[in-house]
Design a protein around this motif. Sequence first.
Motif, short mmCIF file in Angstrom:
data_model
loop_
_atom_site.label_atom_id
_atom_site.label_comp_id
_atom_site.label_asym_id
_atom_site.label_seq_id
_atom_site.Cartn_x
_atom_site.Cartn_y
_atom_site.Cartn_z
N PHE A 28 -11.46 15.29 5.11
CA PHE A 28 -10.23 14.75 5.30
C PHE A 28 -9.17 15.57 5.02
O PHE A 28 -7.67 14.93 5.36
CB PHE A 28 -10.35 13.35 4.41
N GLN A 29 -9.34 16.58 4.55
CA GLN A 29 -8.00 17.57 4.14
C GLN A 29 -7.02 16.72 3.09
O GLN A 29 -5.81 16.82 3.53
CB GLN A 29 -7.37 18.10 5.36
N LEU A 30 -7.43 16.13 2.17
CA LEU A 30 -6.71 15.35 1.31
C LEU A 30 -6.37 16.28 0.03
O LEU A 30 -6.78 16.91 -0.37
CB LEU A 30 -7.47 14.16 0.81
N PRO A 31 -5.06 16.02 -0.42
CA PRO A 31 -4.60 16.67 -1.51
C PRO A 31 -5.29 16.28 -2.82
O PRO A 31 -5.81 15.16 -2.92
CB PRO A 31 -3.05 16.55 -1.76
N PHE A 32 -5.56 17.22 -3.87
CA PHE A 32 -6.22 16.56 -4.88
C PHE A 32 -5.43 16.01 -5.90
O PHE A 32 -4.19 16.11 -5.78
CB PHE A 32 -6.71 17.96 -5.87
N GLY A 33 -5.82 14.97 -6.57
CA GLY A 33 -4.92 14.05 -7.51
C GLY A 33 -5.27 12.77 -7.23
O GLY A 33 -6.09 12.35 -6.08
N GLY A 34 -4.63 11.70 -7.76
CA GLY A 34 -4.78 10.34 -7.65
C GLY A 34 -4.00 9.65 -6.28
O GLY A 34 -2.96 10.28 -5.87
N PHE A 35 -4.21 8.69 -5.98
CA PHE A 35 -3.60 7.83 -4.72
C PHE A 35 -3.14 6.34 -5.23
O PHE A 35 -3.91 5.81 -5.87
CB PHE A 35 -4.66 7.97 -3.78
N ILE A 36 -2.04 6.44 -5.09
CA ILE A 36 -1.19 4.72 -5.13
C ILE A 36 -1.43 4.17 -3.91
O ILE A 36 -0.58 4.65 -2.95
CB ILE A 36 0.03 4.90 -5.98
N PRO A 37 -1.90 3.18 -3.58
CA PRO A 37 -1.90 2.34 -2.23
C PRO A 37 -0.76 1.65 -2.12
O PRO A 37 -0.76 0.45 -2.09
CB PRO A 37 -3.24 1.48 -2.51
N ASP A 38 0.44 2.13 -2.27
CA ASP A 38 1.66 1.66 -1.81
C ASP A 38 2.68 2.55 -1.40
O ASP A 38 2.43 3.80 -1.29
CB ASP A 38 2.25 1.07 -3.51
N PHE A 39 3.68 2.08 -0.70
CA PHE A 39 4.64 2.96 -0.03
C PHE A 39 5.74 3.44 -1.02
O PHE A 39 6.23 4.40 -1.06
CB PHE A 39 5.20 2.10 1.05
N ASN A 40 6.10 2.84 -2.01
CA ASN A 40 7.50 2.85 -2.97
C ASN A 40 6.67 3.14 -4.33
O ASN A 40 7.57 2.55 -5.12
CB ASN A 40 8.39 1.63 -2.65
N ALA A 41 5.79 3.56 -4.60
CA ALA A 41 5.18 3.65 -5.73
C ALA A 41 6.11 4.85 -6.77
O ALA A 41 6.53 5.86 -6.00
CB ALA A 41 3.95 4.21 -6.04
N THR A 42 6.38 4.61 -7.96
CA THR A 42 7.01 5.51 -8.75
C THR A 42 6.28 5.96 -9.95
O THR A 42 5.28 5.26 -10.41
CB THR A 42 8.52 4.98 -9.44
N PHE A 43 6.03 7.28 -10.01
CA PHE A 43 5.35 7.92 -11.23
C PHE A 43 6.08 9.14 -11.85
O PHE A 43 6.84 9.86 -11.22
CB PHE A 43 4.06 8.05 -10.71
N ASN A 44 5.54 9.32 -12.63
CA ASN A 44 5.83 10.76 -13.29
C ASN A 44 5.38 11.97 -12.65
O ASN A 44 4.25 12.08 -12.41
CB ASN A 44 5.22 10.82 -15.14
N GLU A 45 6.48 12.82 -12.63
CA GLU A 45 6.07 14.14 -12.02
C GLU A 45 4.91 14.95 -12.60
O GLU A 45 4.16 16.02 -12.10
CB GLU A 45 7.39 15.14 -11.60
N GLN A 46 4.61 14.65 -13.90
CA GLN A 46 3.65 15.46 -14.80
C GLN A 46 2.28 14.96 -14.40
O GLN A 46 1.31 15.67 -14.61
CB GLN A 46 3.80 15.12 -16.21
N VAL A 47 2.00 13.89 -13.72
CA VAL A 47 0.79 13.41 -13.26
C VAL A 47 0.61 13.58 -11.59
O VAL A 47 1.79 12.99 -10.93
CB VAL A 47 0.62 11.97 -13.38
N ARG A 48 -0.36 14.13 -11.25
CA ARG A 48 -0.48 14.49 -9.68
C ARG A 48 -0.86 13.31 -8.99
O ARG A 48 -2.08 12.84 -9.00
CB ARG A 48 -1.32 15.68 -9.35
#
Length: 761
Positions: free
Chosen positions: A74-94
Amino acid sequence: MTTNEPYETNAIAEFTERFINQTKRTIFLTGKAGTGKTTLLQKIVKSTYKQAVIVAPTGIAALNAGGVTIHSFFQLPFGGFIPDFNATFNEQVRLESKSTLLRHFKMNNQRRAIIRNLELLIIDEVSMLRADLLDAIDWMLRNVRKINQPFGGLQVLFIGDLLQLPPVVKQMEWNYLHKYYKSPFFFDAQVIREAKPLYIELEKVYRQADQTFINILNNLRNSKITEEDVKILNSHVDKDFDATKHDDYITLTTHNADADKINKEALGRLDAKTHSYGAEITGKFPEHLYPIDETMQLKLGAQVMFIKNDISSEKNFYNGKMGKIISLSKYEVKVEFPHEKKIIEVEKYEWNNIQYTLNPSTGEVEEKTLGTFVHYPLKLAWAITVHKSQGLTFDKAIIDVSKVFVPGQAYVALSRLRSLDGLVLLNPILPNKLATNHEVAAFTKSNDGSEDLEKSLLDGTFEYANSMLQHAFDWMELMNKWHSHKATYKNQGSKSMKGKNQSWMTQQVQQLEGTMEASRKFRSQLNKLFLQNNTDLKFVQERVEAAYLYFFKTFDGILYSTLKKMAELQQKSNTKQYNEELEELDQLMTETIIRMKKSKQLIHAIVNDLSLEKDQKWEDEILAYKKGKIESVKQEMRQDNATFDFDTDFIQVKTKRDKRETKTKKKSTYEITLELLKGGKSLKDIATERQFSAQTITSHCERLLKTEKIELRDLLDAKRINQLSDVFDEYDGGSLSDLKEKVGRKFTWDELKLYRASLIT
């Protein structure tokens, strides 16, 4: 179980195959260790007529299942996925959101075409699949397939045992993900709330026959372990057990370092020469996919286990079977099974790193081998980690669960054994070390048999049949193509080719337009029929056959007229582009007619309870239809023009099921070598072309000789065969090492092996 009445496992397996082939619903296929999930997966892949791919969370799991990793497909990037459009998160977490993931889609047209053409997605080892990764897959599928339904309208088959290895989520990731997910397990993904899978559990255990042990494992799975269960297990404690003084015992550890240390020390204690064997790696085969170490070190007397099943008819070994090295030389490894008083020569095994591609001429999703890893399918077997023991079966094992660090790890370790007789515990088991994950227990409990499998199959079949029929009798896309083509005739001069054919084009479009309202009404009628509580399928069949006869007459006439016009244009100059435009319409017309014909066959198969499988033979009229039309056009044109010649090479019936009828079976590595041999190539040429060593190609020929696919004279000349015959006069069937030492350089290892193989037929 998922039914109110007990099913035999074979019946459940057959039901699962039918459910996949007759419905579009998502399925979760599970079962205890040893119930045959992997075997059923292989059977499903062989039998389904649907376009399918296999993916898994890790490289090794994908390699073992014969598929690719989720991230690579599926050529997905590694890291977690937030099922939302406007999620905010720390840049230290992928982490990715719906918005950022869309920006990262870098699929080429072929990959998008593969995903659009898919009908069945199989996800193996689903216990390791994270909920957020599944939602990322769902989001990607909806966007690529342009269908806003769970998984983009694709059927998904989840396979795995949730009490095996759990998904891995870092705490920093979970600090964000817990706002969206109850647990990291796949069943808590948001898409699963929209499309609850049918829960199918294989129940008959093939690995264990010891009923007491089976009951303990069942209690362990269901978090109902009793004091009596613990007492029985702890009766097998032997803190001073010395594995070096007992044959065939393997130690299951929870950490890699412990297993490596035990194996290294045990090998070092053997007073014998170390022999090193390297893997043959060709093409693209990344190191993280290596199924075993690239370099294998063995000694006489080493305890080993097989990590693959024997694919030959002899079935001498299985995944996890243990034995002892009894003979080693540069080109020969022999293993003894002492209890069976049997010795076998180990053949190398070929692992393939594959990629899914789309065949541009057929539209089929196919496997392409990127690289191979060829090695002896063996591992040192004094110790192995619980993680790497998944899928293996042992007769005797030493287990220490005092260091268990993941819920369910004790269950995985214990369930590798066939019976309690082969169990040795180094420390007493404490009840708190036997805990299973409470989210998994709750999910399993919620699927306790409330859903009736037969009713689910019936409902799913009706839904699938309606979906297929709706598609078959909907030709809006075709109508739009005709309108677009007709627009190109506007403002064409009366002497131009399109100008001369203006009235012909208008007539075809009017005929097709005349079917649109009837098509809409028929599809509406189908919807009403399938919405009834007791859908009368025989009546549906009657209506489908009547609709087919009504519409076919018009479509058949338009197709014939289009083919005739194309034939006429071929006799004119400067009409190539015009003909190509008509070719596209011809192809769409043909596909629509074939869909109608096959919808008739589909409803016939369902009404008469006929299986829908890969080898289902559609009636000859479907396969011969287009050829018959072309021949009719040729005959008519030749009556008017004796020199007429209609070039029909570009006219193809590009429909998926037709191509499946002629789709060639995937060749095994032995069949590929056989094909090259029959083509007149030498063993050296084959080795060069296939990028294998001469030794590997020789091993292929040994198998071909044993199965009588070739004869020795196909490989060696008569004089050489006679010389070898003299050498083998006193051969007793044992190791070839002594014989090789005796003949020296007069004969090669390959010649000796080939001659010996010719004797075993």
